[in-house]
Scaffold this active site. Structure first.
Site, PDB file in Angstrom:
ATOM      1  N   ASP A 148       5.406 -12.321  10.131  1.00 50.66           N
ATOM      2  CA  ASP A 148       6.579 -12.107  10.958  1.00 50.66           C
ATOM      3  C   ASP A 148       6.555 -13.604  11.843  1.00 50.66           C
ATOM      4  O   ASP A 148       7.427 -14.201  11.959  1.00 50.66           O
ATOM      5  CB  ASP A 148       6.543 -11.335  11.883  1.00 50.66           C
ATOM      6  CG  ASP A 148       6.929  -9.867  11.562  1.00 50.66           C
ATOM      7  OD1 ASP A 148       7.853  -9.898  10.458  1.00 50.66           O
ATOM      8  OD2 ASP A 148       6.548  -8.917  11.814  1.00 50.66           O
TER       9      ASP A 148
ATOM     10  N   ASP B 264       1.390 -10.459  13.746  1.00 52.56           N
ATOM     11  CA  ASP B 264       1.761 -10.245  12.306  1.00 52.56           C
ATOM     12  C   ASP B 264       2.123 -11.820  11.782  1.00 52.56           C
ATOM     13  O   ASP B 264       3.304 -12.411  12.072  1.00 52.56           O
ATOM     14  CB  ASP B 264       3.132  -9.199  12.073  1.00 52.56           C
ATOM     15  CG  ASP B 264       3.308  -9.144  10.632  1.00 52.56           C
ATOM     16  OD1 ASP B 264       3.147  -7.995  10.305  1.00 52.56           O
ATOM     17  OD2 ASP B 264       3.539 -10.150   9.871  1.00 52.56           O
TER      18      ASP B 264
ATOM     19  N   ARG C  98       0.984  -1.321  -0.212  1.00 54.20           N
ATOM     20  CA  ARG C  98      -0.139   0.028   0.155  1.00 54.20           C
ATOM     21  C   ARG C  98       0.831   1.100   0.130  1.00 54.20           C
ATOM     22  O   ARG C  98       1.751   1.333   0.906  1.00 54.20           O
ATOM     23  CB  ARG C  98      -0.936  -0.101   1.444  1.00 54.20           C
ATOM     24  CG  ARG C  98      -2.117   1.152   1.350  1.00 54.20           C
ATOM     25  CD  ARG C  98      -3.068   0.630   1.789  1.00 54.20           C
ATOM     26  NE  ARG C  98      -3.873  -0.679   1.092  1.00 54.20           N
ATOM     27  CZ  ARG C  98      -4.900  -0.173   0.256  1.00 54.20           C
ATOM     28  NH1 ARG C  98      -5.212   1.051  -0.140  1.00 54.20           N
ATOM     29  NH2 ARG C  98      -5.345  -1.064  -0.551  1.00 54.20           N
TER      30      ARG C  98
ATOM     31  N   THR D 136      -0.966   7.684  -1.156  1.00 55.12           N
ATOM     32  CA  THR D 136      -2.016   7.601  -1.874  1.00 55.12           C
ATOM     33  C   THR D 136      -3.199   6.587  -1.432  1.00 55.12           C
ATOM     34  O   THR D 136      -4.235   6.557  -1.719  1.00 55.12           O
ATOM     35  CB  THR D 136      -1.823   7.277  -3.373  1.00 55.12           C
ATOM     36  OG1 THR D 136      -1.171   5.779  -3.593  1.00 55.12           O
ATOM     37  CG2 THR D 136      -0.993   8.286  -4.006  1.00 55.12           C
TER      38      THR D 136
HETATM   39  N1  URA Z   1      -1.998  -8.669   9.015  1.00 55.48           N
HETATM   40  C1  URA Z   1      -1.376  -9.314   9.884  1.00 55.48           C
HETATM   41  O1  URA Z   1      -0.486 -10.142   9.749  1.00 55.48           O
HETATM   42  N2  URA Z   1      -1.864  -9.467  11.441  1.00 55.48           N
HETATM   43  C2  URA Z   1      -2.873  -8.389  11.477  1.00 55.48           C
HETATM   44  O2  URA Z   1      -3.532  -8.473  12.679  1.00 55.48           O
HETATM   45  C3  URA Z   1      -3.430  -7.843  10.555  1.00 55.48           C
HETATM   46  C4  URA Z   1      -2.822  -7.757   9.513  1.00 55.48           C
END
Ligand code: URA
Length: 210
Positions: A204, A201, A105, A109
């Site tokens: 990760d 995430d 993203r 913009t």
């Molecule tokens: N992407 C992720 O990896 N975790 C989230 O909580 C939201 C988007």
């Protein structure tokens, strides 16, 4: 739950998801659990593949047995976390075709910018199953499916591990024709765009990058 959203409530899925949510679960276990859950979700998302019959000679006699009627589905992974689900899906359907879509993203913009796109050329003739573990804002999923539809994909499903209600709303505004399969619809998105309670995430945690 809204129409066109299937929450896979199977106990094995829910118990594995609980283990994945825990911050104590380290990368190797997280990755293994995602693969195991993906097997179970794949089972659900492919439930309505159409069968026909073909003759097979067993050691005992000839019999008409079920086989897929149409071309194998095409799995599309939204990079990078989608690859965590893709691995499990490919275990169950090794003959599936596979595509990858990478989008980021633009901070100014807010537009989704494509940085990678490679998909099978005959997507229009296959069921397309798009995978990404987290349906958070929904923007990436909507943009990815916009692009796939431009390339002819017609029969599409979206598979994620967790969804936020906000993401589902945005997704259904963009693609009301695309059914969503998930293991859970969580409470909300927080101010940083993370699903709450979520699992952090996903990328990760799959790849150990944090
Ligand atoms: N992407 C992720 O990896 N975790 C989230 O909580 C939201 C988007």
């Amino acid at each position: 739950m809204s129409a066109n959203v299937t929450v896979v409530e199977h106990p094995l899925v829910q118990v594995k998801l609980t283990q994945m949510r825990s911050k104590e679960t380290a990368t190797p276990d997280f990755r293994r659990l995602l693969k195991e859950i993906s097997h179970l979700l794949a089972y659900e998302v492919t439930r309505d593949l159409v069968l026909t019959e073909r003759e097979v000679e067993t050691p005992v006699e000839r019999a008409m047995c079920p086989v897929l009627r149409d071309l194998e589905p095409c799995f599309i992974s939204i990079l990078r976390a989608g690859n965590g689900i893709l691995d499990g899906m490919m275990d169950l359907l090794p003959s599936a075709r596979v595509g990858h879509v990478g989008l980021y993203r633009d901070h100014e913009t807010l537009e989704a910018i494509e940085y990678y796109y490679k998909v099978p050329t005959d997507m229009a003739d296959r069921e397309v199953i798009v995978v990404d573990p987290m349906l958070a804002t929904g923007h990436t999923a909507v943009a990815a499916i916009d692009r796939l539809k431009k390339d002819g994909a017609k029969n599409i499903k979206f598979l994620c591990l967790l969804a936020a209600p906000e993401g589902i709303e945005e997704f259904q505004k963009g693609h009301p024709d695309v059914p969503v399969y998930t293991a859970s619809v969580d409470q909300k998105l927080n101010e940083h765009g993370y699903i709450v309670p979520g699992l952090g995430d996903a990328g990760d945690r799959i790849y150990g990058t944090k």
